[in-house]
Design a protein around this motif. Structure first.
Motif, short mmCIF file in Angstrom:
data_model
loop_
_atom_site.label_atom_id
_atom_site.label_comp_id
_atom_site.label_asym_id
_atom_site.label_seq_id
_atom_site.Cartn_x
_atom_site.Cartn_y
_atom_site.Cartn_z
N PRO A 145 0.80 -1.23 0.00
CA PRO A 145 0.00 0.00 0.00
C PRO A 145 0.83 1.29 0.00
CG PRO A 145 -0.86 -1.54 1.61
CD PRO A 145 0.42 -2.13 1.09
N GLY A 146 1.98 1.27 0.65
CA GLY A 146 2.83 2.46 0.68
C GLY A 146 3.66 2.64 -0.56
N HIS A 147 3.74 1.61 -1.39
CA HIS A 147 4.54 1.65 -2.62
C HIS A 147 3.71 1.08 -3.77
CE1 HIS A 147 8.12 2.48 -0.22
NE2 HIS A 147 7.59 1.62 0.64
N TRP A 148 2.50 1.58 -3.90
CA TRP A 148 1.54 1.02 -4.83
C TRP A 148 1.99 1.10 -6.28
CZ3 TRP A 148 -0.25 4.55 -8.28
CH2 TRP A 148 -0.14 5.90 -7.92
N ALA A 149 2.84 2.06 -6.63
CA ALA A 149 3.25 2.21 -8.02
C ALA A 149 4.45 1.34 -8.38
CB ALA A 149 3.58 3.67 -8.31
N SER A 150 5.06 0.69 -7.42
CA SER A 150 6.29 -0.07 -7.69
C SER A 150 6.03 -1.34 -8.49
CB SER A 150 6.99 -0.44 -6.38
OG SER A 150 6.24 -1.41 -5.68
N GLY A 151 4.86 -1.95 -8.31
CA GLY A 151 4.53 -3.16 -9.06
C GLY A 151 5.38 -4.37 -8.70
N ARG A 152 5.88 -4.42 -7.46
CA ARG A 152 6.75 -5.53 -7.05
C ARG A 152 5.99 -6.80 -6.71
NH1 ARG A 152 10.94 -2.72 -2.97
NH2 ARG A 152 12.08 -4.67 -3.19
#
Length: 95
Positions: free
Chosen positions: A59-66
């Motif tokens: 949720p805190g890195h939603w754009a990372s796509g990991r």
């Protein structure tokens, strides 16, 4: 060991570049740079778990796509994270 319940594991939990306030869950000494979902899935399989890789992000890195892992585990989540962290550190040491 209690009932096996579903847990969600994000690679961010093991990323030494992140602060605890931004998603890391383990001490830096037990983390590596940029862990991948595939690495974690392989390590989870090696300790007898059946992880399912999903495309959802932290949720805190939603754009990372990991991505993330969903797996069933009967113990404490913190215990599992420490086990995976130790195995991840060892795997990276031998690469």
């Amino acid at each position: 060991m209690g009932d096996r319940r579903p847990l969600v594991i994000y690679p961010e939990y093991f990323d030494s570049r992140l602060a605890r306030s931004t998603g890391r869950r383990l001490p830096v000494a037990e983390c590596v740079k940029s862990p991948t979902t595939e690495e974690l899935a392989t390590l989870a399989k090696s300790i007898g778990l059946a992880p399912k890789v999903e495309t959802a992000s932290h949720p805190g890195h939603w754009a990372s796509g990991r991505g993330r892992l969903r797996l069933a585990y009967g113990g404490a989540k913190a215990e599992l994270l420490h086990q995976l962290g130790a195995k991840l550190k060892e795997a990276r040491r031998t690469d």
